[in-house]
Design a protein around this motif. Structure first.
Motif, PDB file in Angstrom:
ATOM      1  N   GLN A 147     -14.431   4.974  -4.651  1.00 45.63           N
ATOM      2  CA  GLN A 147     -12.993   5.254  -4.759  1.00 45.63           C
ATOM      3  C   GLN A 147     -12.302   5.288  -3.407  1.00 45.63           C
ATOM      4  N   GLY A 148     -13.083   5.532  -2.331  1.00 50.43           N
ATOM      5  CA  GLY A 148     -12.461   5.660  -1.018  1.00 50.43           C
ATOM      6  C   GLY A 148     -11.712   4.436  -0.530  1.00 50.43           C
ATOM      7  N   PRO A 149     -12.292   3.225  -0.581  1.00 50.13           N
ATOM      8  CA  PRO A 149     -11.587   2.050  -0.035  1.00 50.13           C
ATOM      9  C   PRO A 149     -10.225   1.756  -0.663  1.00 50.13           C
ATOM     10  N   PRO A 150     -10.069   1.707  -2.003  1.00 52.11           N
ATOM     11  CA  PRO A 150      -8.726   1.438  -2.528  1.00 52.11           C
ATOM     12  C   PRO A 150      -7.736   2.559  -2.235  1.00 52.11           C
ATOM     13  N   LEU A 151      -8.209   3.801  -2.181  1.00 50.50           N
ATOM     14  CA  LEU A 151      -7.298   4.902  -1.868  1.00 50.50           C
ATOM     15  C   LEU A 151      -6.864   4.842  -0.405  1.00 50.50           C
ATOM     16  N   TYR A 152      -7.772   4.452   0.493  1.00 49.36           N
ATOM     17  CA  TYR A 152      -7.373   4.327   1.891  1.00 49.36           C
ATOM     18  C   TYR A 152      -6.382   3.191   2.076  1.00 49.36           C
ATOM     19  N   LEU A 153      -6.510   2.123   1.299  1.00 48.14           N
ATOM     20  CA  LEU A 153      -5.524   1.034   1.358  1.00 48.14           C
ATOM     21  C   LEU A 153      -4.137   1.551   1.013  1.00 48.14           C
ATOM     22  N   LEU A 154      -4.046   2.390  -0.015  1.00 42.19           N
ATOM     23  CA  LEU A 154      -2.749   2.965  -0.384  1.00 42.19           C
ATOM     24  C   LEU A 154      -2.207   3.876   0.700  1.00 42.19           C
ATOM     25  N   PHE A 155      -3.086   4.605   1.370  1.00 38.44           N
ATOM     26  CA  PHE A 155      -2.634   5.513   2.426  1.00 38.44           C
ATOM     27  C   PHE A 155      -2.216   4.751   3.684  1.00 38.44           C
ATOM     28  N   ALA A 156      -3.015   3.776   4.091  1.00 35.28           N
ATOM     29  CA  ALA A 156      -2.789   3.122   5.378  1.00 35.28           C
ATOM     30  C   ALA A 156      -1.670   2.089   5.340  1.00 35.28           C
ATOM     31  N   HIS A 157      -1.511   1.370   4.230  1.00 31.54           N
ATOM     32  CA  HIS A 157      -0.586   0.232   4.216  1.00 31.54           C
ATOM     33  C   HIS A 157       0.506   0.340   3.158  1.00 31.54           C
ATOM     34  N   SER A 244       3.502  -1.935   5.226  1.00 30.08           N
ATOM     35  CA  SER A 244       3.230  -1.607   6.617  1.00 30.08           C
ATOM     36  C   SER A 244       1.929  -2.265   7.090  1.00 30.08           C
ATOM     37  N   LEU A 245       1.980  -2.741   8.339  1.00 30.37           N
ATOM     38  CA  LEU A 245       0.796  -3.267   9.011  1.00 30.37           C
ATOM     39  C   LEU A 245       0.487  -2.496  10.289  1.00 30.37           C
ATOM     40  N   VAL A 246       1.129  -1.356  10.463  1.00 30.91           N
ATOM     41  CA  VAL A 246       0.997  -0.612  11.705  1.00 30.91           C
ATOM     42  C   VAL A 246      -0.444  -0.179  11.930  1.00 30.91           C
ATOM     43  N   ARG A 247      -1.072   0.351  10.897  1.00 27.37           N
ATOM     44  CA  ARG A 247      -2.434   0.863  11.064  1.00 27.37           C
ATOM     45  C   ARG A 247      -3.447  -0.257  11.308  1.00 27.37           C
ATOM     46  N   ALA A 248      -3.097  -1.454  10.949  1.00 27.24           N
ATOM     47  CA  ALA A 248      -4.010  -2.561  11.234  1.00 27.24           C
ATOM     48  C   ALA A 248      -4.092  -2.854  12.722  1.00 27.24           C
ATOM     49  N   HIS A 249      -3.076  -2.437  13.472  1.00 31.00           N
ATOM     50  CA  HIS A 249      -3.049  -2.705  14.909  1.00 31.00           C
ATOM     51  C   HIS A 249      -3.194  -1.443  15.753  1.00 31.00           C
ATOM     52  N   GLU A 250      -2.957  -0.273  15.174  1.00 37.37           N
ATOM     53  CA  GLU A 250      -2.974   0.957  15.961  1.00 37.37           C
ATOM     54  C   GLU A 250      -4.040   1.953  15.512  1.00 37.37           C
ATOM     55  N   SER A 251      -4.922   1.570  14.640  1.00 39.52           N
ATOM     56  CA  SER A 251      -5.962   2.494  14.181  1.00 39.52           C
ATOM     57  C   SER A 251      -6.947   2.777  15.303  1.00 39.52           C
ATOM     58  N   SER A 252      -7.470   3.992  15.289  1.00 42.87           N
ATOM     59  CA  SER A 252      -8.446   4.409  16.299  1.00 42.87           C
ATOM     60  C   SER A 252      -9.563   5.175  15.597  1.00 42.87           C
ATOM     61  N   TYR A 253     -10.607   5.451  16.358  1.00 39.93           N
ATOM     62  CA  TYR A 253     -11.719   6.204  15.782  1.00 39.93           C
ATOM     63  C   TYR A 253     -11.269   7.590  15.333  1.00 39.93           C
ATOM     64  N   ILE A 254     -10.420   8.209  16.117  1.00 42.00           N
ATOM     65  CA  ILE A 254      -9.953   9.551  15.772  1.00 42.00           C
ATOM     66  C   ILE A 254      -9.085   9.512  14.515  1.00 42.00           C
ATOM     67  N   GLY A 255      -8.237   8.491  14.418  1.00 41.31           N
ATOM     68  CA  GLY A 255      -7.384   8.393  13.245  1.00 41.31           C
ATOM     69  C   GLY A 255      -8.161   8.137  11.961  1.00 41.31           C
ATOM     70  N   LEU A 256      -9.275   7.412  12.072  1.00 37.91           N
ATOM     71  CA  LEU A 256     -10.086   7.123  10.895  1.00 37.91           C
ATOM     72  C   LEU A 256     -11.089   8.230  10.574  1.00 37.91           C
ATOM     73  N   LEU A 257     -11.228   9.189  11.470  1.00 39.96           N
ATOM     74  CA  LEU A 257     -12.291  10.180  11.348  1.00 39.96           C
ATOM     75  C   LEU A 257     -12.299  10.936  10.024  1.00 39.96           C
ATOM     76  N   PRO A 258     -11.169  11.459   9.540  1.00 39.58           N
ATOM     77  CA  PRO A 258     -11.242  12.209   8.273  1.00 39.58           C
ATOM     78  C   PRO A 258     -11.787  11.383   7.111  1.00 39.58           C
ATOM     79  N   VAL A 259     -11.377  10.139   7.025  1.00 36.43           N
ATOM     80  CA  VAL A 259     -11.816   9.288   5.920  1.00 36.43           C
ATOM     81  C   VAL A 259     -13.274   8.892   6.083  1.00 36.43           C
ATOM     82  N   THR A 260     -13.628   8.451   7.288  1.00 37.08           N
ATOM     83  CA  THR A 260     -14.988   7.954   7.487  1.00 37.08           C
ATOM     84  C   THR A 260     -16.023   9.070   7.465  1.00 37.08           C
TER      85      THR A 260
END
Length: 370
Positions: A147-157, A244-260
């Motif tokens: 369930q994580g990948p489709p939900l992260y798509l909704l959150f990030a983009h 939005s495509l912002v997270r595709a260019h500005e994502s970082s390890y810290i920003g992804l940390l809660p999900v990953t």
């Protein structure tokens, strides 16, 4: 001058004394024999008989509830009904801040085949968990990984509020955990980790933290690598009207940390823990005794392809299942429930997470085999 009467008295006294002396000498003649027996007994070593109770090694068994007494034929249908009912009840109660929020980007299934694909896959996912003999913890971890990948798509983009997505995760978690927990007891590794093989590893908090971080780091690196290479192009071309495509260019390890980290924890629970708790089997002994000099060609080929340890086989089997469930669920949820997503885009997005699941499983298997 002694008289005759005095002589007879003296003779009688002498005879009496002689008789008494003979009686006292009689036991003394037997004394050497008795003494020899006593000496022999004293010289012979004493034999001590000790009765000892021989006990095997103490094996601690996990205490868990017995399996359901319901007929086997009705158990899985009951699991499916309970899961769907809990899911529908949860979404009905939280409609205003879950489905109502997602309605702006939601795509309603247009045909009965699409409805059947979504509902059918839900049943297949439950069946894989039930007939795979997984417990409530296993199926919950697998559900989170899918369930994580489709939900992260909704959150990030699609700028979906985190509260709505967290609520969906809670609903899906309860819908999978409760039916399995009611009808199937926890496995020994989850009920009592101290009673399984390699308990010192499974109950070690630093190892649990490090394996979770390792799995989370692999998910982060996989997504960031996709963002840095091909994924932005697919998001632009095959996700029509993407907000939005912002997270595709500005994502970082810290920003992804809660999900990953959440995905890494689920991967550790589903892959690493059961594999590490697998003890040695007869197949392991046969693999170690394999002699390539005496083996036939067929036995050599079999050993090269199937000669893995039992721990490695469990890890690879669960990794393959994670890849399957993650890939199919992410593709269906992305392609059939989000507006504007084309098939190529859904395949690209799901492929990123399938690759991450594969590398994570191999890495956790390698750590467990050290």
């Amino acid at each position: 001058m002694r008289t005759r009467r005095q002589d007879r008295a003296a003779a009688a006294a002498t005879a009496s004394a002689s008789t008494s002396t003979d009686r006292e000498d009689a036991p003394s003649t037997a004394t050497p024999s008795a003494a020899r027996e006593e000496s022999k007994d004293a010289q012979s070593p004493a034999t001590t008989v000790t009765i000892a109770k021989i006990e095997g090694p103490t094996v601690r068994r996990a205490e868990s509830k017995p399996r359901s007494k319901l007929p086997t034929a009705v158990q899985f249908p009951l699991v499916a009904i309970l899961s769907l009912a809990i899911s529908e009840l949860g979404y009905s109660l939280s409609w205003s801040f879950t489905q109502g929020v997602l309605a702006a980007h939601a795509r309603l299934p247009g045909t009965w085949s699409e409805i059947g694909a979504i509902m059918g896959w839900r049943l297949v996912e439950l069946a894989l968990g039930w007939f795979g003999d997984y417990d409530g913890y296993d199926i919950t971890a697998l559900n989170l990984l899918s369930q994580g990948p489709p939900l992260y798509l909704l959150f990030a983009h699609y700028d979906t509020p985190p509260l709505a997505l967290i609520t969906i995760v809670v609903i899906e978690t309860l819908a999978t955990y409760i039916p399995f927990r009611l009808l199937r007891p926890l496995s020994r590794v989850h009920a009592d980790p101290a009673a399984v093989p390699n308990a010192d590893i499974l109950t070690d908090a630093p190892i649990a933290l490090l394996t979770t971080l390792l799995a989370g780091a692999i998910y982060s690196v996989s997504l960031l690598f996709a963002y840095a290479t091909f994924l932005p192009t697919y998001l632009v071309v095959y996700f029509t009207g993407l907000p939005s495509l912002v997270r595709a260019h500005e994502s970082s390890y810290i920003g992804l940390l809660p999900v990953t980290i959440a995905l890494g924890f689920a991967a550790r629970v589903f892959i690493f823990t059961p594999a590490e708790a697998t003890g040695r089997t007869r197949a392991d002994a046969e693999n170690e005794a394999f002699d390539p000099v005496k083996a036939s060609l067929r036995e050599t080929v079999r050993w090269n392809f199937l000669g893995w340890s039992s721990q490695t086989k469990v890890a690879l089997q669960r990794t393959a299942l994670t890849m399957l469930v993650t890939g199919v669920n992410t593709f269906l949820r992305t392609r059939l429930t989000i507006v504007g997503v084309e098939t190529e885009g859904a395949m690209a997005w799901s492929g990123v997470w399938v690759f991450a699941a594969a590398v994570t499983g191999v890495a956790l298997s390698a750590v467990g085999g050290v």
